[in-house]
Scaffold this motif. Structure first.
Motif, PDB file in Angstrom:
ATOM      1  N   SER A  96     -21.572 -31.414 -46.672  1.00 10.70           N
ATOM      2  CA  SER A  96     -22.640 -30.512 -46.227  1.00 10.70           C
ATOM      3  C   SER A  96     -22.942 -30.697 -44.740  1.00 10.70           C
ATOM      4  O   SER A  96     -22.595 -31.712 -44.140  1.00 10.70           O
ATOM      5  N   LYS A  97     -23.610 -29.699 -44.173  1.00 15.40           N
ATOM      6  CA  LYS A  97     -24.021 -29.782 -42.763  1.00 15.40           C
ATOM      7  C   LYS A  97     -24.977 -30.944 -42.548  1.00 15.40           C
ATOM      8  O   LYS A  97     -24.916 -31.631 -41.533  1.00 15.40           O
ATOM      9  N   ALA A  98     -25.858 -31.163 -43.500  1.00 14.39           N
ATOM     10  CA  ALA A  98     -26.815 -32.271 -43.382  1.00 14.39           C
ATOM     11  C   ALA A  98     -26.075 -33.605 -43.330  1.00 14.39           C
ATOM     12  O   ALA A  98     -26.404 -34.479 -42.523  1.00 14.39           O
ATOM     13  N   ALA A  99     -25.055 -33.771 -44.176  1.00 11.51           N
ATOM     14  CA  ALA A  99     -24.268 -35.013 -44.179  1.00 11.51           C
ATOM     15  C   ALA A  99     -23.582 -35.205 -42.835  1.00 11.51           C
ATOM     16  O   ALA A  99     -23.530 -36.324 -42.306  1.00 11.51           O
ATOM     17  N   ARG A 100     -23.077 -34.126 -42.262  1.00  6.45           N
ATOM     18  CA  ARG A 100     -22.421 -34.220 -40.943  1.00  6.45           C
ATOM     19  C   ARG A 100     -23.430 -34.634 -39.863  1.00  6.45           C
ATOM     20  O   ARG A 100     -23.104 -35.412 -38.973  1.00  6.45           O
ATOM     21  N   ARG A 101     -24.654 -34.094 -39.955  1.00  8.11           N
ATOM     22  CA  ARG A 101     -25.686 -34.463 -38.982  1.00  8.11           C
ATOM     23  C   ARG A 101     -26.045 -35.945 -39.096  1.00  8.11           C
ATOM     24  O   ARG A 101     -26.173 -36.636 -38.085  1.00  8.11           O
ATOM     25  N   TYR A 102     -26.211 -36.428 -40.311  1.00 14.80           N
ATOM     26  CA  TYR A 102     -26.500 -37.853 -40.504  1.00 14.80           C
ATOM     27  C   TYR A 102     -25.351 -38.715 -39.984  1.00 14.80           C
ATOM     28  O   TYR A 102     -25.570 -39.747 -39.351  1.00 14.80           O
ATOM     29  N   ALA A 103     -24.134 -38.304 -40.260  1.00 17.09           N
ATOM     30  CA  ALA A 103     -22.963 -39.056 -39.808  1.00 17.09           C
ATOM     31  C   ALA A 103     -22.872 -39.065 -38.283  1.00 17.09           C
ATOM     32  O   ALA A 103     -22.598 -40.105 -37.669  1.00 17.09           O
ATOM     33  N   THR A 104     -23.123 -37.919 -37.674  1.00 19.08           N
ATOM     34  CA  THR A 104     -23.089 -37.822 -36.207  1.00 19.08           C
ATOM     35  C   THR A 104     -24.155 -38.709 -35.587  1.00 19.08           C
ATOM     36  O   THR A 104     -23.901 -39.396 -34.592  1.00 19.08           O
ATOM     37  N   ALA A 105     -25.336 -38.724 -36.183  1.00 18.64           N
ATOM     38  CA  ALA A 105     -26.423 -39.563 -35.662  1.00 18.64           C
ATOM     39  C   ALA A 105     -26.033 -41.041 -35.714  1.00 18.64           C
ATOM     40  O   ALA A 105     -26.247 -41.783 -34.741  1.00 18.64           O
ATOM     41  N   LEU A 106     -25.430 -41.476 -36.810  1.00 19.02           N
ATOM     42  CA  LEU A 106     -25.002 -42.875 -36.918  1.00 19.02           C
ATOM     43  C   LEU A 106     -23.896 -43.184 -35.924  1.00 19.02           C
ATOM     44  O   LEU A 106     -23.908 -44.240 -35.279  1.00 19.02           O
ATOM     45  N   LEU A 107     -22.962 -42.276 -35.749  1.00 16.84           N
ATOM     46  CA  LEU A 107     -21.871 -42.480 -34.793  1.00 16.84           C
ATOM     47  C   LEU A 107     -22.429 -42.643 -33.383  1.00 16.84           C
ATOM     48  O   LEU A 107     -22.039 -43.567 -32.656  1.00 16.84           O
ATOM     49  N   GLU A 108     -23.337 -41.786 -32.999  1.00 14.31           N
ATOM     50  CA  GLU A 108     -23.927 -41.859 -31.661  1.00 14.31           C
ATOM     51  C   GLU A 108     -24.712 -43.154 -31.468  1.00 14.31           C
ATOM     52  O   GLU A 108     -24.624 -43.792 -30.416  1.00 14.31           O
ATOM     53  N   LEU A 109     -25.456 -43.548 -32.473  1.00 11.03           N
ATOM     54  CA  LEU A 109     -26.218 -44.790 -32.405  1.00 11.03           C
ATOM     55  C   LEU A 109     -25.284 -46.000 -32.285  1.00 11.03           C
ATOM     56  O   LEU A 109     -25.523 -46.902 -31.476  1.00 11.03           O
ATOM     57  N   ALA A 110     -24.219 -46.002 -33.059  1.00  9.94           N
ATOM     58  CA  ALA A 110     -23.245 -47.104 -33.009  1.00  9.94           C
ATOM     59  C   ALA A 110     -22.556 -47.165 -31.648  1.00  9.94           C
ATOM     60  O   ALA A 110     -22.318 -48.262 -31.118  1.00  9.94           O
ATOM     61  N   LYS A 111     -22.277 -45.996 -31.062  1.00  3.54           N
ATOM     62  CA  LYS A 111     -21.677 -45.977 -29.718  1.00  3.54           C
ATOM     63  C   LYS A 111     -22.654 -46.542 -28.696  1.00  3.54           C
ATOM     64  O   LYS A 111     -22.269 -47.351 -27.849  1.00  3.54           O
ATOM     65  N   GLU A 112     -23.912 -46.123 -28.782  1.00  2.00           N
ATOM     66  CA  GLU A 112     -24.936 -46.612 -27.847  1.00  2.00           C
ATOM     67  C   GLU A 112     -25.088 -48.124 -27.919  1.00  2.00           C
ATOM     68  O   GLU A 112     -25.294 -48.785 -26.903  1.00  2.00           O
ATOM     69  N   GLN A 113     -25.006 -48.660 -29.129  1.00  2.00           N
ATOM     70  CA  GLN A 113     -25.197 -50.099 -29.325  1.00  2.00           C
ATOM     71  C   GLN A 113     -23.883 -50.891 -29.212  1.00  2.00           C
ATOM     72  O   GLN A 113     -23.878 -52.097 -29.438  1.00  2.00           O
ATOM     73  N   LYS A 148     -23.639 -57.816 -46.546  1.00  2.00           N
ATOM     74  CA  LYS A 148     -22.234 -57.400 -46.499  1.00  2.00           C
ATOM     75  C   LYS A 148     -21.976 -56.394 -45.385  1.00  2.00           C
ATOM     76  O   LYS A 148     -20.837 -56.157 -45.015  1.00  2.00           O
ATOM     77  N   VAL A 149     -23.042 -55.773 -44.895  1.00  2.00           N
ATOM     78  CA  VAL A 149     -22.923 -54.808 -43.803  1.00  2.00           C
ATOM     79  C   VAL A 149     -23.840 -55.241 -42.669  1.00  2.00           C
ATOM     80  O   VAL A 149     -24.760 -56.029 -42.871  1.00  2.00           O
ATOM     81  N   SER A 150     -23.590 -54.701 -41.498  1.00  2.00           N
ATOM     82  CA  SER A 150     -24.403 -55.037 -40.331  1.00  2.00           C
ATOM     83  C   SER A 150     -25.855 -54.576 -40.534  1.00  2.00           C
ATOM     84  O   SER A 150     -26.138 -53.741 -41.391  1.00  2.00           O
ATOM     85  N   GLU A 151     -26.729 -55.115 -39.723  1.00  2.00           N
ATOM     86  CA  GLU A 151     -28.144 -54.753 -39.810  1.00  2.00           C
ATOM     87  C   GLU A 151     -28.327 -53.252 -39.556  1.00  2.00           C
ATOM     88  O   GLU A 151     -29.119 -52.595 -40.230  1.00  2.00           O
ATOM     89  N   LEU A 152     -27.580 -52.706 -38.586  1.00  2.00           N
ATOM     90  CA  LEU A 152     -27.680 -51.281 -38.283  1.00  2.00           C
ATOM     91  C   LEU A 152     -27.350 -50.437 -39.508  1.00  2.00           C
ATOM     92  O   LEU A 152     -28.112 -49.537 -39.876  1.00  2.00           O
ATOM     93  N   VAL A 153     -26.245 -50.717 -40.150  1.00  2.00           N
ATOM     94  CA  VAL A 153     -25.826 -49.917 -41.306  1.00  2.00           C
ATOM     95  C   VAL A 153     -26.766 -50.158 -42.486  1.00  2.00           C
ATOM     96  O   VAL A 153     -27.099 -49.216 -43.222  1.00  2.00           O
ATOM     97  N   HIS A 154     -27.232 -51.370 -42.651  1.00  3.39           N
ATOM     98  CA  HIS A 154     -28.174 -51.663 -43.735  1.00  3.39           C
ATOM     99  C   HIS A 154     -29.454 -50.848 -43.557  1.00  3.39           C
ATOM    100  O   HIS A 154     -29.953 -50.211 -44.500  1.00  3.39           O
ATOM    101  N   LYS A 155     -30.008 -50.852 -42.339  1.00  4.41           N
ATOM    102  CA  LYS A 155     -31.219 -50.065 -42.071  1.00  4.41           C
ATOM    103  C   LYS A 155     -30.942 -48.569 -42.246  1.00  4.41           C
ATOM    104  O   LYS A 155     -31.795 -47.824 -42.730  1.00  4.41           O
ATOM    105  N   TYR A 156     -29.757 -48.164 -41.856  1.00  6.53           N
ATOM    106  CA  TYR A 156     -29.373 -46.755 -41.955  1.00  6.53           C
ATOM    107  C   TYR A 156     -29.343 -46.289 -43.415  1.00  6.53           C
ATOM    108  O   TYR A 156     -29.926 -45.249 -43.744  1.00  6.53           O
ATOM    109  N   ILE A 157     -28.678 -47.048 -44.292  1.00  9.59           N
ATOM    110  CA  ILE A 157     -28.614 -46.599 -45.689  1.00  9.59           C
ATOM    111  C   ILE A 157     -29.981 -46.701 -46.366  1.00  9.59           C
ATOM    112  O   ILE A 157     -30.302 -45.896 -47.234  1.00  9.59           O
TER     113      ILE A 157
END
Length: 182
Positions: A4-21, A69-78
């Motif tokens: 879905s478009k919403a899933a793509r938006r969430y994925a894009t937001a995480l990608l951008e955040l991971a790049k920034e960090q 098992k996952v980084s703090e960023l991904v844990h907070k994200y999920i």
């Protein structure tokens, strides 16, 4: 999988955040772990998609499965996704993240259809040739279809290059039939 478009938006937001960090590679590893976990457990997918189960129970379950098992960023994200009642889309979000990561990294996927399994050298040769043609890193998945008789067909996105013996024979048959009819 339909994403879905919403899933793509969430994925894009995480990608951008991971790049920034500057944690993009670690984030990809974590997302792949989540993806594998969901793919290997149909029960987990049904649980996450169930409208009957309360969101706080889903948050607790996701914490129990992935905490440590996952980084703090991904844990907070999920956890955030679950609190926003989007946990039912987690499989779509992780699939969209991998797709977005591959776009960012210049990686494409190719399906190679063959009559019999390719050996390692043949597979490496096909990969090398496709990478030369596309100027991208290519992930190959091979699909054996004995009816092809020989040769191969390659599918990248919407483009198919068909160099199978079956296809060549069909073309030859068309030529003969049109010559006989004319």
């Amino acid at each position: 999988m339909l994403v879905s478009k919403a899933a793509r938006r969430y994925a894009t937001a995480l990608l951008e955040l991971a790049k920034e960090q500057h944690v993009l590679d670690r984030t990809l590893e974590d997302i792949l772990l989540i993806k594998r976990t969901i793919e290997e457990s149909r029960d987990l997918l049904v649980f996450l998609r169930s409208p009957v189960i309360k969101p706080h129970i889903k948050v607790a379950a996701l914490n129990a499965i992935f905490e440590g098992k996952v980084s703090e960023l991904v844990h907070k994200y999920i956890t955030l996704i679950a609190r926003k009642n989007r946990e039912n889309m987690l499989d779509q979000i992780v699939a969209a993240f991998v797709e977005k990561y591959n776009e960012h990294a210049g990686i494409i996927s190719a399906e190679v259809f063959v009559a019999k399994e390719l050996d390692d050298k043949q597979l490496a040769d096909v990969k090398k040739k496709l990478e030369e043609i596309t100027n991208k890193t290519v992930n190959i998945s091979t699909i054996v279809q004995e009816g092809l008789r020989g040769g191969m067909a390659v599918k990248i996105d919407d483009t198919v290059i068909n160099a199978t013996v079956k296809y060549k024979l069909e073309q030859l048959e068309d030529v003969f039939l049109s010559a006989a009819a004319g």
